[in-house]
Design a protein around this motif. Structure first.
Motif, short mmCIF file in Angstrom:
data_model
loop_
_atom_site.label_atom_id
_atom_site.label_comp_id
_atom_site.label_asym_id
_atom_site.label_seq_id
_atom_site.Cartn_x
_atom_site.Cartn_y
_atom_site.Cartn_z
N GLU A 108 0.60 -8.13 29.71
CA GLU A 108 0.89 -8.61 28.37
C GLU A 108 0.28 -9.98 28.14
O GLU A 108 0.18 -10.80 29.04
CB GLU A 108 2.39 -8.69 28.15
CG GLU A 108 3.07 -7.35 28.13
CD GLU A 108 4.55 -7.46 27.78
OE1 GLU A 108 5.04 -8.57 27.48
OE2 GLU A 108 5.22 -6.42 27.82
N GLU A 143 -3.62 -7.20 22.55
CA GLU A 143 -3.43 -6.28 23.67
C GLU A 143 -4.00 -4.92 23.27
O GLU A 143 -3.82 -4.47 22.14
CB GLU A 143 -1.95 -6.15 24.01
CG GLU A 143 -1.36 -7.43 24.55
CD GLU A 143 0.13 -7.34 24.79
OE1 GLU A 143 0.65 -6.23 24.97
OE2 GLU A 143 0.77 -8.41 24.79
N ALA A 148 -4.56 -7.54 28.11
CA ALA A 148 -4.51 -8.68 27.20
C ALA A 148 -5.90 -9.30 27.11
O ALA A 148 -6.46 -9.73 28.12
CB ALA A 148 -3.50 -9.72 27.70
#
Length: 173
Positions: A108, A143, A148
């Motif tokens: 993330e 994302e 990411a």
């Protein structure tokens, strides 16, 4: 085609393209690779060997100012990430010679910044230039497929709205 005005020259980034076919557990649609901009080509083969992350880079990266040549590109990666740093000066570059940074890592992102809508329903996070002892460049993060992505480019635009529009257009290209 978005035009990004850098402090010393105009940088044109009309397309971000998937480079090669990364072997990864990261889900991705089948995308036909486009040629990557010449400035990335020297380090790209090494980075492709180092990472399993799908690599997205601009297909064009041109300067109209012949005196502001990108003299340093540093590309590196490992199984779960990659990055490309670009500078005007010899390697390693310093803050004043910074041109741009393109990176990705499995996982993330920070989800920090102003929300912007990107193509295909992707949510991006915009960070305007901020200055303290020195100025950080304009940045956008998003994302995609469990990865990411971050892009920083030093822009020479006048307002935050212009920054947001310019870097969002690049991310959407």
């Amino acid at each position: 085609m978005p035009r990004l005005y850098l402090y010393a020259f105009l940088l044109i980034l009309p397309n971000l393209c998937l480079v090669g076919s990364a072997q990864s557990s990261v889900s991705q649609k089948s995308v036909r690779p486009k040629p990557v901009a010449k400035v990335f080509r020297k380090d790209l083969p090494l980075v492709k060997k180092q990472t399993q992350v799908p690599i997205y880079l601009p297909s064009e990266f041109q300067s109209w100012n012949k005196d502001a040549v990108i003299n340093c590109v540093i590309g590196e990666g490992d199984k779960t990430k990659y990055e490309f740093s670009l500078y005007y000066e010899e390697c390693p570059g310093v803050g004043a010679s910074f041109v741009g940074w393109f990176s990705a890592k499995v996982g993330e992102g920070s989800r920090y910044g102003k929300v912007v809508q990107l193509v295909n329903g992707i949510t991006g996070y915009f960070h305007a230039v901020s200055c303290g002892g020195s100025c950080s460049p304009t940045q956008i993060e998003w994302e995609q497929g469990g990865v990411a992505y971050t892009m920083q480019v030093r822009l020479g635009v006048k307002t935050e709205d212009e920054e947001k529009e310019a870097i969002t257009n690049v991310a959407n290209s």
